[in-house]
Design a protein around this motif. Sequence first.
Motif, PDB file in Angstrom:
ATOM      1  N   CYS A 165      -4.553  -1.144  -4.180  1.00  0.00           N
ATOM      2  CA  CYS A 165      -4.276   0.018  -3.276  1.00  0.00           C
ATOM      3  C   CYS A 165      -4.117   1.156  -3.772  1.00  0.00           C
ATOM      4  O   CYS A 165      -3.559   2.308  -2.946  1.00  0.00           O
ATOM      5  CB  CYS A 165      -3.024  -0.631  -2.452  1.00  0.00           C
ATOM      6  SG  CYS A 165      -3.153  -2.154  -1.499  1.00  0.00           S
ATOM      7  N   VAL A 166      -3.776   1.278  -5.265  1.00  0.00           N
ATOM      8  CA  VAL A 166      -3.340   2.586  -5.701  1.00  0.00           C
ATOM      9  C   VAL A 166      -4.228   3.794  -5.483  1.00  0.00           C
ATOM     10  O   VAL A 166      -3.941   5.009  -5.132  1.00  0.00           O
ATOM     11  CB  VAL A 166      -3.214   2.443  -7.395  1.00  0.00           C
ATOM     12  CG1 VAL A 166      -2.852   3.792  -8.026  1.00  0.00           C
ATOM     13  CG2 VAL A 166      -1.871   1.674  -7.506  1.00  0.00           C
ATOM     14  N   SER A 167      -5.677   3.630  -5.846  1.00  0.00           N
ATOM     15  CA  SER A 167      -6.639   4.622  -5.292  1.00  0.00           C
ATOM     16  C   SER A 167      -7.945   4.143  -5.322  1.00  0.00           C
ATOM     17  O   SER A 167      -8.182   2.707  -5.528  1.00  0.00           O
ATOM     18  CB  SER A 167      -6.656   5.572  -6.627  1.00  0.00           C
ATOM     19  OG  SER A 167      -7.215   4.857  -7.723  1.00  0.00           O
ATOM     20  N   LYS A 168      -8.992   4.490  -4.683  1.00  0.00           N
ATOM     21  CA  LYS A 168     -10.470   4.146  -4.444  1.00  0.00           C
ATOM     22  C   LYS A 168     -10.769   3.797  -6.020  1.00  0.00           C
ATOM     23  O   LYS A 168     -11.772   2.980  -5.893  1.00  0.00           O
ATOM     24  CB  LYS A 168     -11.082   5.204  -3.889  1.00  0.00           C
ATOM     25  CG  LYS A 168     -10.925   5.510  -2.324  1.00  0.00           C
ATOM     26  CD  LYS A 168     -11.615   6.370  -1.727  1.00  0.00           C
ATOM     27  CE  LYS A 168     -11.358   6.674  -0.330  1.00  0.00           C
ATOM     28  NZ  LYS A 168     -12.341   7.554   0.277  1.00  0.00           N
ATOM     29  N   GLN A 169     -10.521   4.469  -6.951  1.00  0.00           N
ATOM     30  CA  GLN A 169     -10.982   4.310  -8.265  1.00  0.00           C
ATOM     31  C   GLN A 169     -10.625   2.933  -8.618  1.00  0.00           C
ATOM     32  O   GLN A 169     -11.276   2.118  -9.345  1.00  0.00           O
ATOM     33  CB  GLN A 169     -10.652   5.483  -9.115  1.00  0.00           C
ATOM     34  CG  GLN A 169     -11.329   5.165 -10.728  1.00  0.00           C
ATOM     35  CD  GLN A 169     -10.454   6.154 -11.700  1.00  0.00           C
ATOM     36  OE1 GLN A 169      -8.936   6.399 -11.404  1.00  0.00           O
ATOM     37  NE2 GLN A 169     -11.211   6.766 -12.626  1.00  0.00           N
ATOM     38  N   TRP A 170      -9.311   2.688  -8.715  1.00  0.00           N
ATOM     39  CA  TRP A 170      -8.810   1.373  -9.103  1.00  0.00           C
ATOM     40  C   TRP A 170      -9.119   0.205  -8.014  1.00  0.00           C
ATOM     41  O   TRP A 170      -9.657  -0.695  -8.888  1.00  0.00           O
ATOM     42  CB  TRP A 170      -7.423   1.466  -8.836  1.00  0.00           C
ATOM     43  CG  TRP A 170      -6.658   2.137 -10.105  1.00  0.00           C
ATOM     44  CD1 TRP A 170      -7.318   3.174 -10.668  1.00  0.00           C
ATOM     45  CD2 TRP A 170      -5.363   1.978 -10.582  1.00  0.00           C
ATOM     46  NE1 TRP A 170      -6.452   3.735 -11.711  1.00  0.00           N
ATOM     47  CE2 TRP A 170      -5.177   3.206 -11.688  1.00  0.00           C
ATOM     48  CE3 TRP A 170      -4.333   1.083 -10.575  1.00  0.00           C
ATOM     49  CZ2 TRP A 170      -4.015   3.117 -12.613  1.00  0.00           C
ATOM     50  CZ3 TRP A 170      -2.992   1.340 -11.096  1.00  0.00           C
ATOM     51  CH2 TRP A 170      -2.962   1.917 -12.417  1.00  0.00           C
ATOM     52  N   LEU A 171      -9.477   0.384  -7.056  1.00  0.00           N
ATOM     53  CA  LEU A 171     -10.092  -0.525  -6.219  1.00  0.00           C
ATOM     54  C   LEU A 171     -11.538  -0.908  -6.396  1.00  0.00           C
ATOM     55  O   LEU A 171     -11.723  -2.087  -6.635  1.00  0.00           O
ATOM     56  CB  LEU A 171     -10.164  -0.168  -4.641  1.00  0.00           C
ATOM     57  CG  LEU A 171     -10.745  -1.180  -3.437  1.00  0.00           C
ATOM     58  CD1 LEU A 171     -10.267  -2.467  -3.508  1.00  0.00           C
ATOM     59  CD2 LEU A 171     -10.803  -0.441  -2.217  1.00  0.00           C
ATOM     60  N   SER A 172     -12.421   0.032  -6.911  1.00  0.00           N
ATOM     61  CA  SER A 172     -13.704  -0.126  -7.253  1.00  0.00           C
ATOM     62  C   SER A 172     -13.365  -1.017  -8.500  1.00  0.00           C
ATOM     63  O   SER A 172     -14.432  -1.753  -8.789  1.00  0.00           O
ATOM     64  CB  SER A 172     -14.443   1.241  -7.482  1.00  0.00           C
ATOM     65  OG  SER A 172     -15.711   0.967  -7.934  1.00  0.00           O
ATOM     66  N   LEU A 173     -12.600  -0.336  -9.508  1.00  0.00           N
ATOM     67  CA  LEU A 173     -12.606  -1.052 -10.994  1.00  0.00           C
ATOM     68  C   LEU A 173     -12.452  -2.568 -10.818  1.00  0.00           C
ATOM     69  O   LEU A 173     -12.793  -3.504 -11.171  1.00  0.00           O
ATOM     70  CB  LEU A 173     -11.848  -0.378 -11.790  1.00  0.00           C
ATOM     71  CG  LEU A 173     -11.470  -0.923 -13.192  1.00  0.00           C
ATOM     72  CD1 LEU A 173     -12.835  -0.921 -13.920  1.00  0.00           C
ATOM     73  CD2 LEU A 173     -10.418  -0.046 -13.854  1.00  0.00           C
ATOM     74  N   ILE A 174     -11.203  -2.739  -9.968  1.00  0.00           N
ATOM     75  CA  ILE A 174     -10.695  -4.261  -9.876  1.00  0.00           C
ATOM     76  C   ILE A 174     -11.425  -5.192  -9.287  1.00  0.00           C
ATOM     77  O   ILE A 174     -11.441  -6.278  -9.664  1.00  0.00           O
ATOM     78  CB  ILE A 174      -9.367  -4.306  -9.524  1.00  0.00           C
ATOM     79  CG1 ILE A 174      -8.152  -3.334 -10.354  1.00  0.00           C
ATOM     80  CG2 ILE A 174      -8.452  -5.402  -9.280  1.00  0.00           C
ATOM     81  CD1 ILE A 174      -7.044  -2.952  -9.568  1.00  0.00           C
ATOM     82  N   SER A 175     -12.100  -4.427  -8.221  1.00  0.00           N
ATOM     83  CA  SER A 175     -13.274  -5.364  -7.503  1.00  0.00           C
ATOM     84  C   SER A 175     -14.605  -5.816  -8.168  1.00  0.00           C
ATOM     85  O   SER A 175     -15.452  -6.463  -7.557  1.00  0.00           O
ATOM     86  CB  SER A 175     -13.271  -4.663  -6.194  1.00  0.00           C
ATOM     87  OG  SER A 175     -12.103  -4.594  -5.462  1.00  0.00           O
ATOM     88  N   ASP A 176     -14.697  -4.986  -9.180  1.00  0.00           N
ATOM     89  CA  ASP A 176     -16.002  -5.138  -9.902  1.00  0.00           C
ATOM     90  C   ASP A 176     -16.128  -6.372 -10.536  1.00  0.00           C
ATOM     91  O   ASP A 176     -15.279  -6.934 -11.509  1.00  0.00           O
ATOM     92  CB  ASP A 176     -16.203  -4.014 -11.009  1.00  0.00           C
ATOM     93  CG  ASP A 176     -17.710  -3.855 -11.717  1.00  0.00           C
ATOM     94  OD1 ASP A 176     -18.564  -3.697 -11.244  1.00  0.00           O
ATOM     95  OD2 ASP A 176     -17.617  -4.395 -12.879  1.00  0.00           O
ATOM     96  N   SER A 177     -17.249  -7.105 -10.425  1.00  0.00           N
ATOM     97  CA  SER A 177     -17.440  -8.494 -11.209  1.00  0.00           C
ATOM     98  C   SER A 177     -17.530  -8.309 -12.766  1.00  0.00           C
ATOM     99  O   SER A 177     -16.902  -9.330 -13.440  1.00  0.00           O
ATOM    100  CB  SER A 177     -18.620  -9.127 -10.663  1.00  0.00           C
ATOM    101  OG  SER A 177     -19.782  -8.290 -11.195  1.00  0.00           O
ATOM    102  N   ARG A 178     -17.819  -7.212 -13.381  1.00  0.00           N
ATOM    103  CA  ARG A 178     -17.870  -7.166 -14.621  1.00  0.00           C
ATOM    104  C   ARG A 178     -16.285  -7.091 -15.321  1.00  0.00           C
ATOM    105  O   ARG A 178     -15.902  -7.600 -16.065  1.00  0.00           O
ATOM    106  CB  ARG A 178     -18.648  -5.786 -15.028  1.00  0.00           C
ATOM    107  CG  ARG A 178     -18.384  -5.504 -16.715  1.00  0.00           C
ATOM    108  CD  ARG A 178     -19.013  -4.240 -16.948  1.00  0.00           C
ATOM    109  NE  ARG A 178     -18.049  -3.194 -16.631  1.00  0.00           N
ATOM    110  CZ  ARG A 178     -16.928  -2.831 -17.228  1.00  0.00           C
ATOM    111  NH1 ARG A 178     -16.707  -3.305 -18.389  1.00  0.00           N
ATOM    112  NH2 ARG A 178     -16.272  -2.026 -16.920  1.00  0.00           N
ATOM    113  N   PHE A 179     -15.148  -6.287 -14.590  1.00  0.00           N
ATOM    114  CA  PHE A 179     -14.104  -6.277 -14.798  1.00  0.00           C
ATOM    115  C   PHE A 179     -13.516  -7.658 -14.704  1.00  0.00           C
ATOM    116  O   PHE A 179     -12.642  -7.985 -15.408  1.00  0.00           O
ATOM    117  CB  PHE A 179     -13.422  -5.181 -13.982  1.00  0.00           C
ATOM    118  CG  PHE A 179     -11.817  -5.155 -14.339  1.00  0.00           C
ATOM    119  CD1 PHE A 179     -11.366  -4.546 -15.228  1.00  0.00           C
ATOM    120  CD2 PHE A 179     -11.023  -6.019 -13.111  1.00  0.00           C
ATOM    121  CE1 PHE A 179     -10.152  -4.338 -15.278  1.00  0.00           C
ATOM    122  CE2 PHE A 179      -9.540  -5.903 -13.519  1.00  0.00           C
ATOM    123  CZ  PHE A 179      -9.093  -5.191 -14.737  1.00  0.00           C
TER     124      PHE A 179
END
Length: 372
Positions: free
Chosen positions: A34-48
């Motif tokens: 919930c911190v930012s759209k950038q963090w949401l995208s990163l944490i939700s990525d399967s590679r991450f």
Amino acid sequence: MKQQQQTEAEALPPELVERILLFLPVKSLIRFRCVSKQWLSLISDSRFAKLHYDTADAAPANNNTRVLYLSNKVSEARCIDLEASILSDYALQLPISCRNVPLGILGSCRGFILLRPHVNGTDLILWNPVTGSHKAVPYPVDDPTAPCWTGFDGTNLLWGGLGYDESTDDFFVVVGLGWRSGFEDIRFQWHYFSVRTNSWKEIECGHLPPHFPLNECGVFCNGAIHWLAMKDTAFNDIIVSFDIAGKHLSMMSLPILSFPEMQGCHDWRLKVFGGCLGISYLKKNWKIGLWVMKEYNMESSWTKPNVVLPCDDGMFFLLCFTNGGELVGMQYNTKLIKFNDKGEWADSLAITCDRTDKLMVMFTQSMRSLQD
């Protein structure tokens, strides 16, 4: 204030953000989406998600391990953090198709749990308790309601397991079926399902003698899924294993069963202890026994670990050891107990979980999701 926090978070270089987040626990990552759209995208990525799991798994102490059990009083799953105090647990949301129906557990691997609804013709469910991601896995036959595939009576048995192939980044569901009209007429089939290709394939098992796994839930260790099994009419106990990379079945003998000290022991349970395949059991005096295979698939490496087992009277079943050397187990299927490294009682928690071999499983938290 929220806009200021988002701006500060996005001011960090993306590679630095990823490096920091890789070392955070799963619980924190869920909040930080919930911190930012950038963090949401990163944490939700399967590679991450894969990198995060591998980073935690390679750490000296993996604090993402949990025990999950299915309550037999209400239709829900509950979770316990074994590295913390076990004085409380918390509920997890089951997939809709698994609510209000009797369930069994067939396997666990890299954050996912394989659920089996005990309703004829109902798909298996591959489920991540943390993200809620789940995938329906149909049976490998045209008619899963046929009597030989239901596995609900005493003439047949349906077992399963879940594994992972690092080289292809693919999860595999394995199911086996055995049925009989007596030991003179034993038949069995094995199949595996690739999540990546969404397809089943039958496993060649004609080279194996007749066998019946004694536990429905397979144990994943060293790149293979394992089941305790009974072989042929001599009632010899063995381990049946399915190698995920090689896609083949094999059997391991259990030389420890021939030791004089093992005579009269019972209730054998196959689990992973400290990264090694191990067998716990009850002695004639109802005390706990334990052997582990120090070197995988080396029969001569079966060893009694140098640990202090609790002198707890009654039906006590060993589950695991924590990173701090504490022992956790179940007593009478009604109480979870933790003992310290001296075998002394530390914590306990009353739970509702009959038949723990089918309704309780260890799993490691993961942020990974699957497409249904």
